[in-house]
Design a protein around this motif. Structure first.
Motif, short mmCIF file in Angstrom:
data_model
loop_
_atom_site.label_atom_id
_atom_site.label_comp_id
_atom_site.label_asym_id
_atom_site.label_seq_id
_atom_site.Cartn_x
_atom_site.Cartn_y
_atom_site.Cartn_z
N LEU A 77 -1.62 -6.62 -0.49
CA LEU A 77 -2.17 -5.36 -0.13
C LEU A 77 -1.96 -3.92 -0.77
N PHE A 78 -3.11 -3.08 -0.60
CA PHE A 78 -3.74 -1.76 -1.31
C PHE A 78 -2.55 -0.92 -0.90
N ALA A 86 5.59 2.28 4.43
CA ALA A 86 5.78 1.97 5.90
C ALA A 86 4.30 0.90 5.84
N LEU A 87 3.38 1.50 5.92
CA LEU A 87 2.67 1.05 6.37
C LEU A 87 1.97 0.02 5.85
N VAL A 88 2.52 -0.57 4.40
CA VAL A 88 2.82 -1.82 3.66
C VAL A 88 3.77 -2.56 4.23
N ASP A 89 4.79 -2.19 4.55
CA ASP A 89 5.75 -2.72 4.80
C ASP A 89 5.55 -3.15 6.36
N ASN A 90 4.95 -2.60 7.22
CA ASN A 90 4.60 -2.59 8.50
C ASN A 90 3.99 -3.99 8.59
N PHE A 91 3.00 -3.62 7.56
CA PHE A 91 1.50 -5.28 7.92
C PHE A 91 2.43 -5.78 6.93
#
Length: 108
Positions: A77-78, A86-91
């Motif tokens: 993930l980038f 937070a967006l990466v953790d949610n993904f």
């Protein structure tokens, strides 16, 4: 095996590797019909069954044929900066790896 993940992320890349660590498939979000990653790794009998009776639940799924019934998936993930954490953790939290629906009685 079905691997999926979703969320508001700018870029993802996924690789399917066999039991020897050899890449048998690689893709990124540019080829996906949906914002998330959704792929199914199917054995030869599963693929044959799927082609004979396509499952609508897999309509937008990237199908990967494999003769190796073991292996692993690598997702990249980038995260351009800390505001994306937070967006990466949610993904990552939304990812799952499960048997393919309606093919559970076949190997794979």
């Amino acid at each position: 095996m079905r691997f999926s993940g979703s969320g508001l992320i700018d870029f993802w890349a996924v690789s399917v590797l066999d039991s020897f660590g050899v890449s048998i498939f690689s893709a990124n979000n540019r080829i996906s019909p949906t914002p998330g990653v959704d792929l199914a790794v199917l054995s030869a009998p599963q693929l044959r069954s799927f082609r004979q009776s396509p499952d609508e639940r897999l309509a937008n799924t990237i199908v990967v044929p494999s003769y190796d019934l073991t292996g692993f998936v690598v997702v990249r993930l980038f995260e351009p900066d800390g505001s994306w954490t937070a967006l990466v953790d949610n993904f990552i939290s939304a990812t799952s790896c499960e048997p393919v629906p309606n093919f559970g009685d076949l190997a794979g």
